[in-house]
Design a protein around this motif. Structure first.
Motif, PDB file in Angstrom:
ATOM      1  N   ILE A 135      18.523   9.689 -10.662  1.00 31.40           N
ATOM      2  CA  ILE A 135      18.724   9.065  -9.348  1.00 31.40           C
ATOM      3  C   ILE A 135      19.893   8.094  -9.405  1.00 31.40           C
ATOM      4  N   ILE A 136      19.919   7.273 -10.443  1.00 30.23           N
ATOM      5  CA  ILE A 136      20.984   6.281 -10.600  1.00 30.23           C
ATOM      6  C   ILE A 136      22.335   6.955 -10.770  1.00 30.23           C
ATOM      7  N   GLU A 137      22.365   8.050 -11.518  1.00 28.50           N
ATOM      8  CA  GLU A 137      23.614   8.806 -11.711  1.00 28.50           C
ATOM      9  C   GLU A 137      24.086   9.416 -10.402  1.00 28.50           C
ATOM     10  N   LEU A 138      23.155   9.983  -9.635  1.00 29.47           N
ATOM     11  CA  LEU A 138      23.509  10.562  -8.338  1.00 29.47           C
ATOM     12  C   LEU A 138      24.043   9.491  -7.398  1.00 29.47           C
ATOM     13  N   ALA A 139      23.364   8.340  -7.349  1.00 27.54           N
ATOM     14  CA  ALA A 139      23.789   7.255  -6.466  1.00 27.54           C
ATOM     15  C   ALA A 139      25.189   6.771  -6.826  1.00 27.54           C
ATOM     16  N   ALA A 140      25.467   6.637  -8.116  1.00 27.92           N
ATOM     17  CA  ALA A 140      26.793   6.198  -8.559  1.00 27.92           C
ATOM     18  C   ALA A 140      27.861   7.194  -8.127  1.00 27.92           C
ATOM     19  N   LYS A 141      27.545   8.461  -8.236  1.00 31.72           N
ATOM     20  CA  LYS A 141      28.482   9.514  -7.843  1.00 31.72           C
ATOM     21  C   LYS A 141      28.770   9.471  -6.347  1.00 31.72           C
ATOM     22  N   GLU A 142      27.741   9.127  -5.549  1.00 33.27           N
ATOM     23  CA  GLU A 142      27.878   9.149  -4.091  1.00 33.27           C
ATOM     24  C   GLU A 142      28.245   7.786  -3.506  1.00 33.27           C
ATOM     25  N   GLY A 143      28.426   6.778  -4.369  1.00 30.40           N
ATOM     26  CA  GLY A 143      28.774   5.450  -3.889  1.00 30.40           C
ATOM     27  C   GLY A 143      27.641   4.745  -3.173  1.00 30.40           C
ATOM     28  N   VAL A 144      26.418   5.022  -3.602  1.00 34.23           N
ATOM     29  CA  VAL A 144      25.221   4.438  -2.995  1.00 34.23           C
ATOM     30  C   VAL A 144      24.656   3.358  -3.909  1.00 34.23           C
ATOM     31  N   LYS A 145      24.295   2.208  -3.351  1.00 30.79           N
ATOM     32  CA  LYS A 145      23.723   1.113  -4.125  1.00 30.79           C
ATOM     33  C   LYS A 145      22.276   1.425  -4.509  1.00 30.79           C
ATOM     34  N   VAL A 146      21.847   0.848  -5.631  1.00 30.09           N
ATOM     35  CA  VAL A 146      20.477   1.061  -6.111  1.00 30.09           C
ATOM     36  C   VAL A 146      19.831  -0.280  -6.417  1.00 30.09           C
ATOM     37  N   GLY A 147      18.631  -0.467  -5.871  1.00 35.42           N
ATOM     38  CA  GLY A 147      17.824  -1.632  -6.200  1.00 35.42           C
ATOM     39  C   GLY A 147      16.543  -1.169  -6.866  1.00 35.42           C
ATOM     40  N   GLY A 148      16.033  -1.963  -7.778  1.00 36.43           N
ATOM     41  CA  GLY A 148      14.778  -1.633  -8.438  1.00 36.43           C
ATOM     42  C   GLY A 148      13.633  -2.418  -7.840  1.00 36.43           C
ATOM     43  N   SER A 149      12.421  -2.007  -8.144  1.00 34.30           N
ATOM     44  CA  SER A 149      11.255  -2.752  -7.698  1.00 34.30           C
ATOM     45  C   SER A 149      10.204  -2.756  -8.792  1.00 34.30           C
ATOM     46  N   ILE A 150       9.331  -3.746  -8.742  1.00 34.33           N
ATOM     47  CA  ILE A 150       8.185  -3.807  -9.644  1.00 34.33           C
ATOM     48  C   ILE A 150       6.968  -4.129  -8.787  1.00 34.33           C
ATOM     49  N   SER A 151       6.174  -3.116  -8.482  1.00 35.25           N
ATOM     50  CA  SER A 151       4.957  -3.314  -7.693  1.00 35.25           C
ATOM     51  C   SER A 151       3.882  -3.982  -8.531  1.00 35.25           C
ATOM     52  N   VAL A 152       2.926  -4.592  -7.863  1.00 34.72           N
ATOM     53  CA  VAL A 152       1.792  -5.319  -8.474  1.00 34.72           C
ATOM     54  C   VAL A 152       2.272  -6.267  -9.574  1.00 34.72           C
ATOM     55  N   ALA A 153       3.437  -6.883  -9.376  1.00 34.11           N
ATOM     56  CA  ALA A 153       4.028  -7.740 -10.395  1.00 34.11           C
ATOM     57  C   ALA A 153       3.214  -9.008 -10.638  1.00 34.11           C
ATOM     58  N   PHE A 154       2.443  -9.431  -9.636  1.00 34.80           N
ATOM     59  CA  PHE A 154       1.683 -10.676  -9.769  1.00 34.80           C
ATOM     60  C   PHE A 154       0.178 -10.447  -9.905  1.00 34.80           C
ATOM     61  N   GLY A 155      -0.213  -9.187  -9.965  1.00 35.47           N
ATOM     62  CA  GLY A 155      -1.629  -8.887 -10.121  1.00 35.47           C
ATOM     63  C   GLY A 155      -1.910  -7.429  -9.816  1.00 35.47           C
ATOM     64  N   CYS A 156      -2.527  -6.734 -10.771  1.00 34.23           N
ATOM     65  CA  CYS A 156      -2.825  -5.310 -10.634  1.00 34.23           C
ATOM     66  C   CYS A 156      -4.315  -5.130 -10.331  1.00 34.23           C
ATOM     67  N   PRO A 157      -4.667  -4.246  -9.401  1.00 34.47           N
ATOM     68  CA  PRO A 157      -6.086  -4.046  -9.084  1.00 34.47           C
ATOM     69  C   PRO A 157      -6.886  -3.448 -10.234  1.00 34.47           C
ATOM     70  N   PHE A 158      -6.193  -2.868 -11.219  1.00 33.86           N
ATOM     71  CA  PHE A 158      -6.874  -2.261 -12.363  1.00 33.86           C
ATOM     72  C   PHE A 158      -6.857  -3.151 -13.604  1.00 33.86           C
ATOM     73  N   GLU A 159      -5.765  -3.918 -13.782  1.00 40.05           N
ATOM     74  CA  GLU A 159      -5.580  -4.665 -15.025  1.00 40.05           C
ATOM     75  C   GLU A 159      -5.513  -6.180 -14.852  1.00 40.05           C
ATOM     76  N   GLY A 160      -5.593  -6.666 -13.620  1.00 44.12           N
ATOM     77  CA  GLY A 160      -5.533  -8.104 -13.392  1.00 44.12           C
ATOM     78  C   GLY A 160      -4.119  -8.642 -13.487  1.00 44.12           C
ATOM     79  N   LYS A 161      -3.980  -9.899 -13.909  1.00 43.06           N
ATOM     80  CA  LYS A 161      -2.658 -10.523 -13.984  1.00 43.06           C
ATOM     81  C   LYS A 161      -1.781  -9.826 -15.019  1.00 43.06           C
ATOM     82  N   VAL A 162      -0.527  -9.684 -14.665  1.00 43.16           N
ATOM     83  CA  VAL A 162       0.423  -8.971 -15.521  1.00 43.16           C
ATOM     84  C   VAL A 162       1.148  -9.977 -16.406  1.00 43.16           C
ATOM     85  N   PRO A 163       1.133  -9.808 -17.711  1.00 37.73           N
ATOM     86  CA  PRO A 163       1.822 -10.743 -18.608  1.00 37.73           C
ATOM     87  C   PRO A 163       3.326 -10.785 -18.314  1.00 37.73           C
ATOM     88  N   LYS A 164       3.917 -11.961 -18.450  1.00 39.56           N
ATOM     89  CA  LYS A 164       5.345 -12.097 -18.178  1.00 39.56           C
ATOM     90  C   LYS A 164       6.169 -11.238 -19.129  1.00 39.56           C
TER      91      LYS A 164
END
Length: 320
Positions: free
Chosen positions: A134-163
């Motif tokens: 995806i990142i390679e395709l975006a670079a080729k097409e001149g498209v910006k890419v942002g990342g995300s981290i879901s449940v970064a402050f608390g997971c419904p399965f594992e609780g708080k996520v270590p830093k």
């Protein structure tokens, strides 16, 4: 001389409206007509917002509500004053987004293996490695890419996520050339102390990374968490008009912090957003009426602070 007790906050904040993606995908009991989606996006474009997450290019079977993603994006190409971005889960989604006219894509990733297995059917590292095409395709097409981290402050399965876990994921993103990363409190589990400390840690470790916050108000702490982020110099936030939203894969997850509430809080503290609060409230009312959804918005219940007072004989009088 400056007051040493005076709190210093950033002078401005940048908000991305996510209701057309996060809000609409949470509505599963009825189909929102494509023309209605487009008209609501046009209403949002008149509020002073400069950034909108317009849709997600997921498989229609996963989120049927967004199966018209391409049509919606193509119909809004004339709104050149808006920076549109779209969420993409895989290379096929990225291809569809780019063909439709999207110039910025956001990647989907879970902080924990348990949530990733539930959401993407693979562990976090495997899912992140899958972003390379995806990142390679975006670079080729001149498209910006942002990342995300879901449940970064608390997971419904594992609780708080270590830093340390977040550090590992951010490091991997940076090695892939992704230097804008959204930390999502998908379950509304985060608290101000946790947000302040994690952001301070990450900013020390990754000073060149642009961190953004995606806050849900499930437990009523979204505004407080945004304030904690401001204290760490974070100025980029996601929000949803009328508080619409909630992940369909997270039971009990209510909507994002409402855009009008966030803007009101920021403006009251002297943090400028360049958005029109009155127009936001008007738009929130119209969209709530259109969708028939309750959402979670204090501005729709109580109105802005300025409405508490009325001018009489040159003084402000508190209304009964």
């Amino acid at each position: 001389m400056d007051n040493p007790r005076e709190l210093t906050l950033p002078s401005k904040a940048v908000i991305c409206e996510v209701a057309p993606r996060d809000g609409f995908q949470a509505i599963t009991n009825k189909w929102i007509a494509t023309e209605d989606k487009i008209s609501m996006i046009r209403l949002l474009s008149e509020t002073g917002v400069k950034n909108i997450e317009i849709t997600s290019f997921v498989h229609p079977k996963a989120i049927p509500q967004l199966k018209d993603a391409s049509e919606v994006v193509q119909a809004c190409q004339d709104l050149t004053q808006i920076n549109f971005r779209a969420l993409v889960p895989n290379i096929k989604g990225a291809e569809r987004a780019i063909v439709s006219g999207i110039k910025k894509i956001k990647l989907m990733l879970s902080a924990t293996d348990s949530h990733s297995l539930s959401n993407a059917n693979c562990k976090t590292m495997e899912a992140q490695n899958g972003f390379l095409p995806i990142i390679e395709l975006a670079a080729k097409e001149g498209v910006k890419v942002g990342g995300s981290i879901s449940v970064a402050f608390g997971c419904p399965f594992e609780g708080k996520v270590p830093k340390e876990r977040i550090f590992q994921i951010v490091s991997r993103y940076m090695s892939m050339g992704v230097d804008e990363i959204s930390l999502a409190d998908s379950t509304g589990a985060g608290n101000p102390k946790q947000v302040y400390e994690l952001l301070g840690y990450l900013r020390d470790c990754f000073p060149s990374t642009l961190f953004t916050l995606h806050l849900h108000n499930t437990r009523g702490l979204a505004i407080a968490n945004a304030f904690a982020a401001l204290q760490q110099g974070i100025i980029h936030f996601d929000s949803s008009i009328a508080g619409l939203g909630g992940c369909p894969y997270l039971p009990g997850a209510t909507g994002n912090v409402s855009t009008e509430d966030l803007v009101n809080a920021f403006h009251e503290m002297g943090v400028e957003t360049e958005m029109n609060l009155d127009k936001l409230i008007e738009t929130a009312k119209a969209i709530k009426l259109k969708l028939g959804e309750i959402g979670d918005s204090y501005m729709l219940k109580a109105g802005p602070t300025s409405l508490l007072y009325e001018k009489q004989t040159g003084q402000h009088k508190l209304e009964n």
